[in-house]
Design a protein around this motif. Structure first.
Motif, short mmCIF file in Angstrom:
data_model
loop_
_atom_site.label_atom_id
_atom_site.label_comp_id
_atom_site.label_asym_id
_atom_site.label_seq_id
_atom_site.Cartn_x
_atom_site.Cartn_y
_atom_site.Cartn_z
N ILE A 182 -5.37 12.17 -13.58
CA ILE A 182 -5.74 10.92 -12.94
C ILE A 182 -4.67 9.87 -13.18
CG2 ILE A 182 -7.54 9.15 -12.74
CD1 ILE A 182 -9.51 11.13 -14.01
N GLU A 183 -4.34 9.12 -12.12
CA GLU A 183 -3.34 8.06 -12.25
C GLU A 183 -3.68 6.96 -11.26
OE1 GLU A 183 -1.26 6.18 -14.03
OE2 GLU A 183 -0.55 8.15 -14.70
N GLN A 184 -3.18 5.76 -11.49
CA GLN A 184 -3.42 4.68 -10.54
C GLN A 184 -2.58 4.88 -9.29
OE1 GLN A 184 -2.23 1.03 -12.70
NE2 GLN A 184 -0.82 0.68 -11.02
N ASP A 185 -3.03 4.30 -8.16
CA ASP A 185 -2.45 4.61 -6.86
C ASP A 185 -0.97 4.26 -6.72
OD1 ASP A 185 -2.98 1.89 -6.89
OD2 ASP A 185 -4.33 1.91 -5.15
N ALA A 186 -0.55 3.13 -7.27
CA ALA A 186 0.85 2.75 -7.14
C ALA A 186 1.75 3.69 -7.94
CB ALA A 186 1.06 1.31 -7.59
N ASN A 187 1.30 4.12 -9.12
CA ASN A 187 2.05 5.12 -9.88
C ASN A 187 2.12 6.43 -9.11
OD1 ASN A 187 2.58 3.42 -12.02
ND2 ASN A 187 0.89 4.16 -13.28
N ALA A 188 1.01 6.78 -8.47
CA ALA A 188 0.98 8.00 -7.66
C ALA A 188 1.98 7.90 -6.51
CB ALA A 188 -0.43 8.23 -7.11
N GLY A 189 2.02 6.74 -5.86
CA GLY A 189 2.99 6.55 -4.78
C GLY A 189 4.42 6.65 -5.27
N ALA A 190 4.67 6.14 -6.48
CA ALA A 190 6.01 6.24 -7.06
C ALA A 190 6.40 7.70 -7.29
CB ALA A 190 6.08 5.46 -8.37
N LEU A 191 5.46 8.49 -7.79
CA LEU A 191 5.73 9.92 -8.00
C LEU A 191 5.94 10.64 -6.67
CD1 LEU A 191 3.21 10.80 -10.85
CD2 LEU A 191 5.70 10.73 -11.03
N ALA A 192 5.18 10.25 -5.64
CA ALA A 192 5.37 10.86 -4.33
C ALA A 192 6.78 10.61 -3.80
CB ALA A 192 4.33 10.32 -3.34
N GLU A 193 7.24 9.38 -3.94
CA GLU A 193 8.59 9.07 -3.47
C GLU A 193 9.64 9.76 -4.34
OE1 GLU A 193 9.40 7.60 -0.78
OE2 GLU A 193 7.51 6.67 -0.17
N TRP A 194 9.36 9.86 -5.63
CA TRP A 194 10.31 10.50 -6.55
C TRP A 194 10.45 11.99 -6.25
CZ3 TRP A 194 13.73 8.61 -9.97
CH2 TRP A 194 14.27 9.48 -10.92
N TRP A 195 9.32 12.68 -6.04
CA TRP A 195 9.34 14.12 -5.83
C TRP A 195 9.60 14.51 -4.38
CZ3 TRP A 195 10.27 17.16 -9.61
CH2 TRP A 195 9.76 16.91 -10.88
N PHE A 196 9.00 13.78 -3.45
CA PHE A 196 8.99 14.22 -2.05
C PHE A 196 9.76 13.31 -1.10
CE2 PHE A 196 4.58 15.57 -3.60
CZ PHE A 196 5.03 16.79 -4.04
N GLY A 197 10.13 12.12 -1.55
CA GLY A 197 10.90 11.21 -0.71
C GLY A 197 12.36 11.64 -0.66
N ASP A 198 13.02 11.36 0.43
CA ASP A 198 14.42 11.77 0.60
C ASP A 198 15.32 10.57 0.28
OD1 ASP A 198 16.72 13.13 1.26
OD2 ASP A 198 16.44 12.94 3.43
#
Length: 405
Positions: free
Chosen positions: A190-206
């Motif tokens: 479980i994580e807060q949404d903004a941290n989750a978005g940061a991980l999404a950009e880190w792992w899956f963002g180009d």
């Protein structure tokens, strides 16, 4: 003699797992890679990499994929991550809606759905519906290794509670750790949404590699930010670091539900945008909209058709987003700020004003080195982020979580 708890040592087994994790994370970012390339990136001998890779192949985590041409036309065996054998379920919980998706650890989306609920809906009923949908997906997809849950911030990680959800006080007492810890036979992270978005950009963002630090600026139903610095989330003591939405930009401003006055969230969230637009552009809202994202789309579409009032409304919101970016730059020194969620739909009307504010209000030697971009993720960044929460955790401990067949 007292043990110093703040200093953590590493056993040999810990270091081995860290090296396995590093290999898996390299392959997550690159479709195919050779042992020699991995050895060079990690600064280890090829013999060490060969031994580490052999274990990952035996576990079914990595596969050999034939011959790859390297430097000087040297031929080497390529390696790939068996992402399709390792799926994660991402769950996004927010005001009005929860969304659930199935992804593999390379970020490929298999399925997603959304369920709307009213602000005064019974919390138990919403949680039951969410859990039932997760169980259905676990029955349908047998290769799921973990579940990630993204919650609105500020989320108190140690307590498992959301400190405050604007306009949803009944959710304040829900302990999400207790709700999910024994619910499934898969781990739930479980994580807060903004941290989750940061991980999404880190792992899956180009965003290009190498990348030292990234800040995700969530501008939607709520306003917040998440910071990844040198491959790790910045969390703070209670897990609420970088809660930029509740930084005051006007100490004489309106009172926020958090108790502060003039919080940034009051000026550039979806609610703030719609409040302005409904006053300035009432003709856009004669017909009911299905959700707030659609309402934002109406404003952006009007601006793209040349509606001057719509353009001004978006630019005014962009000014406040710019103030948020100034705060993020001065506080966290990011290499890149990625702006996402529903308000970011109006990118071409937002970015020029945001960058102008940043240029005016930060030291040129600092601001000139920060990239500011709108998220280009095709999937809802917070839902994607929920998947990234699970992906991040399992990639750090591949021997514990990933495929073993």
């Amino acid at each position: 003699m007292k043990k110093v708890k703040e200093v953590a040592g590493n056993n040999t087994s810990d270091l081995t797992e860290m090296n396995r994790s590093a290999i898996v994370r390299i392959l997550q970012q690159r479709e195919v890679c050779t042992r020699a390339e991995i050895a060079k990136m990690m600064g280890l001998t090829q013999a060490s990499i060969t031994k580490l890779v052999a274990y990952l192949i035996d576990m079914g985590i990595v596969s050999e994929v034939g011959i790859v041409k390297g430097n000087g036309n040297r031929r080497s065996i390529g390696l790939r991550l068996n992402a399709e054998k390792n799926l994660v379920i991402g769950v996004k919980f927010s005001r009005h809606v929860f969304a659930i998706g199935v992804f593999d650890i390379s970020g490929k989306l298999y399925t997603q759905s959304e369920t709307e609920f009213s602000l005064d809906e019974n919390t138990g009923k919403v949680l039951t519906a969410m859990k039932d949908q997760i169980r259905k997906l676990l029955d349908e997809y047998e290769n799921v290794v973990a579940i990630g849950l993204a919650l609105p911030g500020p989320y108190l990680r140690k307590e498992g509670r959301i400190a405050m959800v604007t306009r949803m006080p009944s959710w304040h007492n829900i302990n999400f750790i207790d709700e999910f810890k024994n619910e499934f036979d898969k781990p739930v992270f479980i994580e807060q949404d903004a941290n989750a978005g940061a991980l999404a950009e880190w792992w899956f963002g180009d965003h290009g590699r190498p990348l030292s630090s990234l800040t995700y600026f969530l501008v939607g139903e709520g306003v917040g930010s998440g910071v990844v610095d040198h491959d790790s989330l910045l969390l703070g003591y209670q897990g609420i670091a970088s809660e930029v939405g509740h930084i005051s930009i006007d100490y004489n401003g309106s009172t926020c539900e958090c108790g502060n006055k003039g919080c940034l969230e009051l000026y550039c969230s979806t609610m703030a945008l719609l409040k302005k637009a409904e006053k300035e552009l009432p003709e856009l809202f004669k017909e009911k909209y299905e959700n707030r994202s659609e309402a934002v789309s109406r404003i952006v579409d009007a601006a793209r058709k040349g509606n001057e009032k719509a353009i001004r409304v978006l630019q005014e919101i962009a000014t406040y987003i710019g103030y948020g970016c100034v705060t993020l730059i001065n506080a966290y020194d990011p290499e890149i700020i990625v702006i996402g969620d529903s308000v970011s739909q109006g990118d071409e009307f937002l970015l020029p004003t945001i960058k102008k504010i940043v240029e005016e209000r930060t030291i040129p030697e600092v601001s000139s080195k920060v990239r500011i971009e709108i998220s280009r993720l095709k999937v809802d960044p917070t839902l994607y982020g929920a998947a990234a929460i699970a992906t991040d955790r399992v990639l750090r401990k591949p021997s514990e979580y990933l495929a073993s067949n």
